[in-house]
Enzyme design. Structure first.
Site, PDB file in Angstrom:
ATOM      1  N   GLY A  29       0.596  -4.986   1.013  1.00 56.90           N
ATOM      2  CA  GLY A  29      -0.576  -5.031   0.138  1.00 56.90           C
ATOM      3  C   GLY A  29      -0.295  -5.704  -1.198  1.00 56.90           C
ATOM      4  CD  GLU A  61      -2.662  -7.467   2.944  1.00 49.68           C
ATOM      5  OE1 GLU A  61      -3.622  -7.752   3.662  1.00 49.68           O
ATOM      6  OE2 GLU A  61      -2.132  -6.317   2.935  1.00 49.68           O
ATOM      7  CB  ALA A  81      -0.870  -0.009   1.248  1.00 53.09           C
ATOM      8  CD  GLU A 127       1.322  -5.554   5.787  1.00 58.57           C
ATOM      9  OE1 GLU A 127       2.143  -6.469   6.015  1.00 58.57           O
ATOM     10  OE2 GLU A 127       0.586  -5.542   4.791  1.00 58.57           O
TER      11      GLU A 127
HETATM   12  N1  CO8 Z   1       4.575   3.121  -0.583  1.00 60.86           N
HETATM   13  C1  CO8 Z   1       4.996   4.286  -1.076  1.00 60.86           C
HETATM   14  N2  CO8 Z   1       6.158   4.461  -1.709  1.00 60.86           N
HETATM   15  C2  CO8 Z   1       6.935   3.382  -1.843  1.00 60.86           C
HETATM   16  C3  CO8 Z   1       6.579   2.126  -1.352  1.00 60.86           C
HETATM   17  C4  CO8 Z   1       5.330   2.018  -0.694  1.00 60.86           C
HETATM   18  N3  CO8 Z   1       4.869   0.850  -0.203  1.00 60.86           N
HETATM   19  N4  CO8 Z   1       7.568   1.252  -1.631  1.00 60.86           N
HETATM   20  C5  CO8 Z   1       8.511   1.933  -2.285  1.00 60.86           C
HETATM   21  N5  CO8 Z   1       8.141   3.218  -2.405  1.00 60.86           N
HETATM   22  C6  CO8 Z   1       8.860   4.303  -3.060  1.00 60.86           C
HETATM   23  C7  CO8 Z   1      10.044   4.761  -2.239  1.00 60.86           C
HETATM   24  O1  CO8 Z   1       9.618   5.663  -1.214  1.00 60.86           O
HETATM   25  C8  CO8 Z   1      10.881   5.400  -3.301  1.00 60.86           C
HETATM   26  O2  CO8 Z   1      10.342   6.663  -3.605  1.00 60.86           O
HETATM   27  P1  CO8 Z   1      11.335   7.949  -3.749  1.00 60.86           P
HETATM   28  O3  CO8 Z   1      12.216   7.589  -4.922  1.00 60.86           O
HETATM   29  O4  CO8 Z   1      10.386   9.071  -4.035  1.00 60.86           O
HETATM   30  O5  CO8 Z   1      12.075   8.028  -2.443  1.00 60.86           O
HETATM   31  C9  CO8 Z   1      10.648   4.525  -4.537  1.00 60.86           C
HETATM   32  O6  CO8 Z   1       9.402   3.845  -4.288  1.00 60.86           O
HETATM   33  C10 CO8 Z   1      11.729   3.485  -4.756  1.00 60.86           C
HETATM   34  O7  CO8 Z   1      11.860   2.749  -3.549  1.00 60.86           O
HETATM   35  P2  CO8 Z   1      13.257   2.569  -2.774  1.00 60.86           P
HETATM   36  O8  CO8 Z   1      14.163   3.707  -3.083  1.00 60.86           O
HETATM   37  O9  CO8 Z   1      12.932   2.296  -1.337  1.00 60.86           O
HETATM   38  O10 CO8 Z   1      13.800   1.249  -3.521  1.00 60.86           O
HETATM   39  P3  CO8 Z   1      14.807   0.180  -2.920  1.00 60.86           P
HETATM   40  O11 CO8 Z   1      15.219  -0.671  -4.081  1.00 60.86           O
HETATM   41  O12 CO8 Z   1      15.884   0.834  -2.130  1.00 60.86           O
HETATM   42  O13 CO8 Z   1      13.935  -0.705  -1.902  1.00 60.86           O
HETATM   43  C11 CO8 Z   1      11.983  -1.894  -1.191  1.00 60.86           C
HETATM   44  C12 CO8 Z   1      12.879  -1.484  -2.377  1.00 60.86           C
HETATM   45  C13 CO8 Z   1      12.768  -2.875  -0.288  1.00 60.86           C
HETATM   46  C14 CO8 Z   1      10.766  -2.601  -1.761  1.00 60.86           C
HETATM   47  C15 CO8 Z   1      11.592  -0.636  -0.378  1.00 60.86           C
HETATM   48  O14 CO8 Z   1      11.065   0.323  -1.278  1.00 60.86           O
HETATM   49  C16 CO8 Z   1      10.560  -0.887   0.673  1.00 60.86           C
HETATM   50  O15 CO8 Z   1      10.872  -1.421   1.730  1.00 60.86           O
HETATM   51  N6  CO8 Z   1       9.299  -0.482   0.416  1.00 60.86           N
HETATM   52  C17 CO8 Z   1       8.232  -0.549   1.340  1.00 60.86           C
HETATM   53  C18 CO8 Z   1       7.735  -1.962   1.470  1.00 60.86           C
HETATM   54  C19 CO8 Z   1       6.649  -2.062   2.505  1.00 60.86           C
HETATM   55  O16 CO8 Z   1       6.857  -1.854   3.690  1.00 60.86           O
HETATM   56  N7  CO8 Z   1       5.423  -2.410   2.055  1.00 60.86           N
HETATM   57  C20 CO8 Z   1       4.298  -2.576   2.895  1.00 60.86           C
HETATM   58  C21 CO8 Z   1       3.567  -1.313   3.061  1.00 60.86           C
HETATM   59  S1  CO8 Z   1       2.277  -1.441   4.258  1.00 60.86           S
HETATM   60  C22 CO8 Z   1       1.039  -2.192   3.452  1.00 60.86           C
HETATM   61  O17 CO8 Z   1       1.173  -2.591   2.321  1.00 60.86           O
HETATM   62  C23 CO8 Z   1      -0.242  -2.299   4.214  1.00 60.86           C
HETATM   63  C24 CO8 Z   1      -1.320  -3.008   3.392  1.00 60.86           C
HETATM   64  C25 CO8 Z   1      -2.642  -2.963   4.119  1.00 60.86           C
HETATM   65  C26 CO8 Z   1      -3.318  -1.618   4.005  1.00 60.86           C
HETATM   66  C27 CO8 Z   1      -4.695  -1.669   4.509  1.00 60.86           C
HETATM   67  C28 CO8 Z   1      -5.519  -0.393   4.521  1.00 60.86           C
HETATM   68  C29 CO8 Z   1      -5.074   0.859   3.938  1.00 60.86           C
END
Ligand code: CO8
Length: 260
Positions: free
Chosen positions: A114, A117, A69, A137
């Site tokens: 997400g 999911e 998400a 999460e």
């Molecule tokens: N949301 C928003 N932006 C994201 C997300 C995300 N989930 N994942 C990556 N991005 C963005 C980064 O912020 C970055 O943006 P910017 O260039 O503007 O800084 C861009 O995408 C590229 O990402 P990274 O620079 O972080 O890339 P890396 O190769 O260094 O890392 C990863 C890749 C490991 C995937 C890393 O991006 C990461 O850890 N992402 C988050 C993963 C995460 O925690 N996902 C779970 C989110 S919570 C969730 O999904 C809850 C679901 C249920 C919701 C229910 C109701 C609303």
């Protein structure tokens, strides 16, 4: 169907097979509100379009299926909005699962939160070797809120599901296959070929039988757990820990949880 979307690509290259590609590569295809609304729209149309017999769902690029998400949007949620957002996402994912045409996820990179999911709401999953699965999460002070607490135990069993949800640890494609989370793992070059082969093997069978078999297989699921998931997701959105976990991700630092 002739459709154009801001965050999705819609194609029908193989006769009878719709391909939906989530197209936000700059944010690793993270699910913001716009993506969710468009997913709802495209699956409503797929459901009523008699020319579509099956669907492949994937993400743009070779890095991510869906990285979760949109964390920026999650930070705006309070208890009430968190519950509503969870319910909204659950309904859209349920629409996908309730599609009585096979939906195969081609998981071509990160499938986190997400994103995992969403893959679980699809009927079958083909992963490329670079795929990474995880439900991180809890590390953000939250729980899965798009049905992951319900679907993961149904797919892999309760013990493995708890391990993955409570630790937030990531699995490689191969590890995901070992626990039954994905049906097949192939090299990056063969993802499309494999998923199309799987779709062909299904669509050559009697269409009514395929549809009723899907109904029968999903009939045993209980729906009340989804409601509890949304209640708890909403509760966590109102806590300091979620504020800290989400802020820490966006500020690129480690969270300092206090348990409140
Ligand atoms: N949301 C928003 N932006 C994201 C997300 C995300 N989930 N994942 C990556 N991005 C963005 C980064 O912020 C970055 O943006 P910017 O260039 O503007 O800084 C861009 O995408 C590229 O990402 P990274 O620079 O972080 O890339 P890396 O190769 O260094 O890392 C990863 C890749 C490991 C995937 C890393 O991006 C990461 O850890 N992402 C988050 C993963 C995460 O925690 N996902 C779970 C989110 S919570 C969730 O999904 C809850 C679901 C249920 C919701 C229910 C109701 C609303």
């Amino acid at each position: 169907m002739s459709a154009s979307f801001d965050t999705l690509l819609y194609e029908t290259n193989q006769p009878g097979v719709a391909t939906v590609t989530i197209n936000r590569p700059e944010k690793l295809n993270a699910l913001n509100d716009n993506v969710l609304n468009e997913l709802a729209e495209v699956f409503k149309q797929i459901n009523i379009d008699d020319t579509v017999r099956g669907c492949i769902l994937t993400g743009t690029g070779d890095k991510a299926f869906v990285a979760g998400a949109d964390i920026k949007e999650l930070r705006e949620l309070n208890e009430h909005r968190g519950r509503m957002a969870s319910q909204k996402g659950q309904q859209i994912f349920q629409l996908i699962e309730d599609t009585r045409k096979p939906v195969i996820a081609l998981v071509n990179g990160y499938a986190l939160g997400g994103g995992a999911e969403l893959a679980m709401a699809c009927h079958l999953r083909v992963a490329t070797e670079n795929a990474v699965f995880g439900l991180p999460e809890v590390g953000l002070g939250l729980i899965p809120g798009y049905g992951g607490t319900q679907r993961l135990p149904r797919i892999v069993g309760r013990a493995k599901a708890l391990e993955l949800i409570l630790t937030g640890k990531q699995l490689s494609a191969e590890q995901a296959q070992q626990i039954g989370l994905v049906n097949r793992v192939v090299s990056q070059d063969y993802g499309w070929e494999e998923v199309e082969k799987m779709m062909d093997a299904i669509l050559k069978n009697g269409p009514l039988a395929v549809k009723q078999a899907m109904r029968a297989v999903y009939h045993s699921d209980h729906k009340s757990g989804f409601q509890i998931e949304s209640e708890l997701f909403g509760y966590l959105c109102g806590t300091d820990d979620a504020e800290e976990g989400l802020s820490a991700f966006l500020e690129k630092r480690k969270p300092n949880f206090k348990g409140i």
